[in-house]
Design an enzyme around this catalytic site. Structure first.
Site, PDB file in Angstrom:
ATOM      1  NE  ARG A   1      67.869  38.365 -42.967  1.00 37.55           N
ATOM      2  CZ  ARG A   1      68.112  38.041 -41.856  1.00 37.55           C
ATOM      3  NH1 ARG A   1      68.239  36.779 -41.526  1.00 37.55           N
ATOM      4  NH2 ARG A   1      69.035  38.961 -41.140  1.00 37.55           N
TER       5      ARG A   1
ATOM      6  NE  ARG B   1      67.055  42.128 -39.808  1.00 34.82           N
ATOM      7  CZ  ARG B   1      67.436  41.258 -38.873  1.00 34.82           C
ATOM      8  NH1 ARG B   1      66.905  39.988 -38.788  1.00 34.82           N
ATOM      9  NH2 ARG B   1      68.764  41.613 -38.199  1.00 34.82           N
TER      10      ARG B   1
ATOM     11  NE  ARG C   1      72.777  39.362 -31.403  1.00 36.20           N
ATOM     12  CZ  ARG C   1      71.774  39.337 -32.192  1.00 36.20           C
ATOM     13  NH1 ARG C   1      70.834  38.686 -31.679  1.00 36.20           N
ATOM     14  NH2 ARG C   1      72.029  39.338 -33.426  1.00 36.20           N
TER      15      ARG C   1
ATOM     16  NE  ARG D   1      72.984  42.093 -38.487  1.00 42.08           N
ATOM     17  CZ  ARG D   1      72.021  41.853 -39.500  1.00 42.08           C
ATOM     18  NH1 ARG D   1      72.305  42.274 -40.545  1.00 42.08           N
ATOM     19  NH2 ARG D   1      71.523  40.635 -39.346  1.00 42.08           N
TER      20      ARG D   1
ATOM     21  CE  LYS E   1      70.736  33.841 -34.429  1.00 39.35           C
ATOM     22  NZ  LYS E   1      71.839  34.153 -35.441  1.00 39.35           N
TER      23      LYS E   1
HETATM   24  P1  AMP Z   1      68.559  39.653 -35.093  1.00 36.15           P
HETATM   25  O1  AMP Z   1      67.351  39.920 -35.593  1.00 36.15           O
HETATM   26  O2  AMP Z   1      68.683  38.498 -33.919  1.00 36.15           O
HETATM   27  O3  AMP Z   1      69.829  39.898 -36.067  1.00 36.15           O
HETATM   28  O4  AMP Z   1      69.043  40.982 -34.307  1.00 36.15           O
HETATM   29  C1  AMP Z   1      68.923  42.328 -34.848  1.00 36.15           C
HETATM   30  C2  AMP Z   1      69.694  43.382 -34.033  1.00 36.15           C
HETATM   31  O5  AMP Z   1      69.048  43.238 -32.846  1.00 36.15           O
HETATM   32  C3  AMP Z   1      70.834  43.134 -33.565  1.00 36.15           C
HETATM   33  O6  AMP Z   1      72.003  43.356 -34.525  1.00 36.15           O
HETATM   34  C4  AMP Z   1      71.269  43.740 -32.312  1.00 36.15           C
HETATM   35  O7  AMP Z   1      71.299  45.457 -32.702  1.00 36.15           O
HETATM   36  C5  AMP Z   1      69.849  43.796 -31.608  1.00 36.15           C
HETATM   37  N1  AMP Z   1      69.772  42.561 -30.673  1.00 36.15           N
HETATM   38  C6  AMP Z   1      68.967  41.340 -30.755  1.00 36.15           C
HETATM   39  N2  AMP Z   1      69.156  40.497 -29.960  1.00 36.15           N
HETATM   40  C7  AMP Z   1      70.228  41.034 -29.284  1.00 36.15           C
HETATM   41  C8  AMP Z   1      70.876  40.721 -27.855  1.00 36.15           C
HETATM   42  N3  AMP Z   1      70.554  39.497 -27.354  1.00 36.15           N
HETATM   43  N4  AMP Z   1      71.513  41.595 -27.293  1.00 36.15           N
HETATM   44  C9  AMP Z   1      71.661  42.942 -28.031  1.00 36.15           C
HETATM   45  N5  AMP Z   1      71.348  43.290 -28.996  1.00 36.15           N
HETATM   46  C10 AMP Z   1      70.581  42.422 -29.584  1.00 36.15           C
END
Ligand code: AMP
Length: 213
Positions: free
Chosen positions: A126, A160, A87, A171, A13
């Protein structure tokens, strides 16, 4: 044109959103990036969400909806790309209401499909450029031999803390339990489009472009 990129962690994404920003002047709204920024700048909210993120669980709807609300008031250039948001069904409802308040709507929800074993492979290999966020992969797209980012020349690369197998399991579970119901939600609204996220970055980008055009 406002779109959602929907898919599990590692589906690509962020990579595709960055291309759309460059090629179409769209504005990427990644709640993950916003939360990581809050964490790094040491805000109260950042401290509160850090542990939740490290475990791979979702932070509260209230927090992420608040973050998105602030951004929607800004300029959206060629349109917003929602990356990693919504989400949950509650977030999807909130997004619909917020867009309506702004006199806007969604043009498409692009579901990026990738097998779980590939996600694990991608995520555990990554890293990203600390300056521009370009994404690298130890196997498929290694950091250039001179140690400089091919996009910006940066020399610092980050991994990360939640890109490890244990957090990734959580996740993925969160994705299937809490996020995948959005597939039916947007399908019912006639907005869902499917893209094969397994191919080369270029091929996936071409499929997305076909949907948008
Ligand atoms: P991402 O970078 O999108 O993989 O997000 C990293 C982490 O941020 C996720 O595993 C969640 O802990 C938190 N997070 C990101 N976006 C959301 C969302 N829309 N709702 C809830 N938690 C989020």
């Amino acid at each position: 044109m406002n779109i959602i990129l929907l898919g599990p962690p590692g589906a690509g994404k962020g990579t595709q959103a960055r291309r759309l920003v460059e090629e179409r002047g769209m504005v990427q709204l990644s709640t993950g990036d916003m939360l990581r920024e809050a964490k790094e700048s040491g805000t109260e909210m950042g401290k509160r969400v850090a542990e939740v993120m490290a475990r791979g669980e979702l932070v509260t709807d209230e927090i992420v909806i608040g973050l998105i609300r602030e951004k929607l008031e800004g300029d959206n250039g060629g349109g917003f790309i929602f990356d990693g948001f919504p989400r949950t069904l509650a977030q999807a409802d909130a997004l619909g209401a917020l867009l309506e308040e702004e006199g806007q709507d969604l043009s498409a929800v692009i579901q990026m499909k990738v097998d779980d074993d590939v996600l694990v492979e991608r995520i555990t290999a990554r890293s990203t450029c600390g300056s521009c966020g370009e994404v690298y992969n130890d196997i498929t797209k290694p950091i250039p031999a001179d140690g400089r980012c091919s996009t910006c020349g940066g020399t610092e690369f980050k991994r990360r803390p939640d890109d490890n197998e244990e957090s990734l399991r959580t996740r993925l579970m969160a994705y299937y339990k809490q996020t995948s119901p959005l597939i039916g939600y947007y399908h019912a609204k006639g907005l869902l489009r499917n893209v094969d996220g397994l191919g080369e970055i270029e091929d996936v980008a071409a499929e997305i472009a076909a949907v948008l055009d």
